[in-house]
Design an enzyme around this catalytic site. Structure first.
Site, short mmCIF file in Angstrom:
data_model
loop_
_atom_site.label_atom_id
_atom_site.label_comp_id
_atom_site.label_asym_id
_atom_site.label_seq_id
_atom_site.Cartn_x
_atom_site.Cartn_y
_atom_site.Cartn_z
N ARG A 1 0.82 -1.21 0.00
CA ARG A 1 0.00 0.00 0.00
C ARG A 1 0.86 1.27 0.00
O ARG A 1 0.45 2.28 -0.55
CB ARG A 1 -0.94 0.00 1.21
CG ARG A 1 -2.06 -0.99 1.01
CD ARG A 1 -3.01 -0.99 2.17
NE ARG A 1 -4.20 -1.76 1.83
CZ ARG A 1 -5.07 -2.20 2.72
NH1 ARG A 1 -4.90 -1.95 4.00
NH2 ARG A 1 -6.13 -2.89 2.34
N GLY B 1 -9.52 -8.15 -0.38
CA GLY B 1 -8.15 -8.36 0.08
C GLY B 1 -7.71 -9.80 -0.04
O GLY B 1 -6.61 -10.10 -0.53
N GLY C 1 -13.65 -3.44 0.67
CA GLY C 1 -14.97 -2.92 1.03
C GLY C 1 -15.45 -1.87 0.05
O GLY C 1 -16.62 -1.83 -0.34
N LYS D 1 -17.23 -13.49 4.07
CA LYS D 1 -18.02 -12.40 4.66
C LYS D 1 -19.39 -12.37 4.00
O LYS D 1 -19.71 -11.45 3.24
CB LYS D 1 -17.31 -11.07 4.46
CG LYS D 1 -16.10 -10.87 5.35
CD LYS D 1 -15.61 -9.44 5.18
CE LYS D 1 -14.14 -9.31 5.47
NZ LYS D 1 -13.54 -8.21 4.70
P1 ADP Z 1 -12.19 -10.94 0.26
O1 ADP Z 1 -11.17 -10.50 1.26
O2 ADP Z 1 -11.60 -11.32 -1.05
O3 ADP Z 1 -13.30 -9.95 0.13
P2 ADP Z 1 -13.55 -12.55 2.24
O4 ADP Z 1 -12.86 -11.77 3.27
O5 ADP Z 1 -15.03 -12.44 2.13
O6 ADP Z 1 -12.89 -12.28 0.80
O7 ADP Z 1 -13.30 -14.10 2.42
C1 ADP Z 1 -12.02 -14.68 2.30
C2 ADP Z 1 -11.96 -15.95 3.08
O8 ADP Z 1 -13.04 -16.79 2.75
C3 ADP Z 1 -10.72 -16.75 2.86
O9 ADP Z 1 -9.90 -16.65 3.99
C4 ADP Z 1 -11.25 -18.18 2.63
O10 ADP Z 1 -10.54 -19.14 3.39
C5 ADP Z 1 -12.66 -18.08 3.12
N1 ADP Z 1 -13.58 -19.06 2.53
C6 ADP Z 1 -13.81 -19.30 1.23
N2 ADP Z 1 -14.70 -20.30 1.06
C7 ADP Z 1 -15.04 -20.72 2.30
C8 ADP Z 1 -15.91 -21.73 2.80
N3 ADP Z 1 -16.60 -22.53 1.98
N4 ADP Z 1 -16.01 -21.88 4.14
C9 ADP Z 1 -15.30 -21.07 4.97
N5 ADP Z 1 -14.48 -20.10 4.57
C10 ADP Z 1 -14.34 -19.92 3.24
MG MG Z 2 -11.21 -10.49 3.40
#
Ligand code: ADP
Ligand code: MG
Length: 398
Positions: A41, A355, A378, A202
């Protein structure tokens, strides 16, 4: 939302003091040693900083770090950032001891064109997250121009991300400009078909984006933890998988809305389950909706992988937010890896938001094959949701 905004190139900064909002919320070593574990960053902010300095501006940089909740927390000081930034710029970065206190004021007053200083963590001030006008004005009073380059914080109406624009001419830096161009372009005028891929964990903060995506996307692909809410809503068995019961009715509505609108909404047809959330879990592949008790869905299955890779093959634009499975455990990384590989082979404009999605693409070695990796998880999500981004809305229209 109008995201055609003035940039640093549209404003004269020579000899002026420029308040520059950066996103220096970098990960730090947990041991309190002040070691920055990833300086991406800080590096991302360099083009705008260097441009301003070359133009003869005096740069007053600021950022938040972590959640100090309006109190001075030494472990969340930006001092390590000043040090790293100074190494990267090859020039001194003057560190203020406070945000708008006597030290910051004096240093800002003495700052000369071509020099840069960094204010302390903006969230040390209780007024920051409340968007307190007095704090915003105190920050603005130190400068003559406001430049925002913290895309990761534009979805928040805080004093340093939006409030200051009430008192200063406000423009974007290069980072925000690119995010607005690429993501804004993909949403407003996409090369079609537009495919949106949603996953991750999330669920409650992401599932709401589907409603808006149904207005603009041709195909929506659901993976990750979100899939089990859809599955449960159709009467499927999801075992111990992530589940948001409050969103089950909504997910049914979205399936219906997709049908009505002729948008393809793809859900997993099979699932890789584990008997615990761990890298050494026992594994079995089952049909979607048939997850046995005591097991949880941790990745999309091989049939789903095929379906999803086919769906992106001829895409014009792909927006991806959220991994398909628990990619941190190699046994459950196959879905995410296959999708990343499929994206790398398309001619589509590929945009990665989130992220962990960015980390996954990086870790799996596909980062440089993507068109754009967003610096704001976000923020990119709220952008896709069609929400107004306060930190963008407050900038001058081009
Ligand atoms: P991003 O940061 O890309 O927005 P999130 O924070 O929503 O994504 O989610 C990322 C996390 O989701 C990863 O750490 C991954 O391990 C988890 N994840 C993905 N699929 C599953 C699942 N089926 N059950 C639990 N966790 C999951
Ligand atoms: Mg995340």
């Amino acid at each position: 939302m109008n995201y055609n905004k003035k940039t640093v190139k549209d404003i004269d900064v020579k000899g002026k003091k420029v308040l520059l909002r950066c996103d220096f919320n970098v990960p730090m070593a947990k041991d309190g040693s002040g070691v920055i574990t990833d300086d991406k960053r800080i590096r991302a902010a360099l083009p705008t900083i260097q441009y301003l300095l070359e133009q003869g501006a005096a740069v007053i940089a600021c950022s938040h770090m972590g959640k100090p909740k309006g109190e001075v927390k030494p472990e969340l000081s930006l001092k390590p950032v000043a040090k790293r930034l100074s190494e990267l710029l090859g020039q001194e970065v003057i560190m203020a001891q406070d945000v708008v206190g006597p030290d910051a004021q004096a240093k800002a007053k003495a700052l000369q064109p071509g020099q840069i200083m960094l204010l302390e963590n903006t969230r040390f001030e209780p007024g920051e997250t409340k968007n307190d006008p007095a704090l915003a004005k105190a920050m603005a009073d130190m400068a003559q121009v406001y430049v925002s380059d913290a895309f990761g914080a534009v979805h928040r109406a805080h004093a340093s991300t939006a409030g200051v624009a009430d008192y200063l001419p406000a423009v974007s830096g290069f980072l925000i400009q690119k995010e607005l161009e690429v993501i804004g372009g993909a949403l407003a005028n996409p090369k079609r078909p537009l495919v949106a891929i949603l996953g991750g964990s999330k669920v409650s903060s992401k599932i709401g984006v589907i409603n808006n995506l149904l207005e603009i996307a041709d195909t929506i692909i659901i993976g990750g933890g979100m899939a089990y809410t859809f599955s449960a809503a159709e009467g499927g068995k999801v075992g111990n998988s992530l589940l948001e019961e409050d969103w089950m009715d909504y997910s049914k509505e979205m399936v219906q809305k997709a049908k009505d609108k002729g948008v393809k909404l793809l859900l997993p047809v099979d699932t890789v389950c584990g008997d615990k959330f761990a890298p050494d879990a026992n594994i079995q592949v089952v049909k979607a909706g048939e997850i046995p008790d005591g097991w949880e869905g941790l990745d999309i299955g091989p049939e789903t992988v095929k379906l999803y890779c086919d769906a992106v093959a001829d895409a014009g634009t792909v927006i991806w937010n959220g991994p398909m499975g628990v990619f941190e455990f190699p046994a459950f990384a196959k879905g995410t890896e296959a999708v990343a590989e499929a994206l790398s082979k398309t001619n589509a404009i590929t945009i990665i938001g989130g992220g962990d999605s960015a980390a996954a693409v990086q870790q799996l070695g596909y980062a440089d094959k993507m068109t754009h990796i967003s610096t704001g998880g976000g923020a990119s999500l709220e952008f896709m949701e069609g929400k107004e981004l306060p930190g963008v809305a407050c900038l001058l229209d081009a």
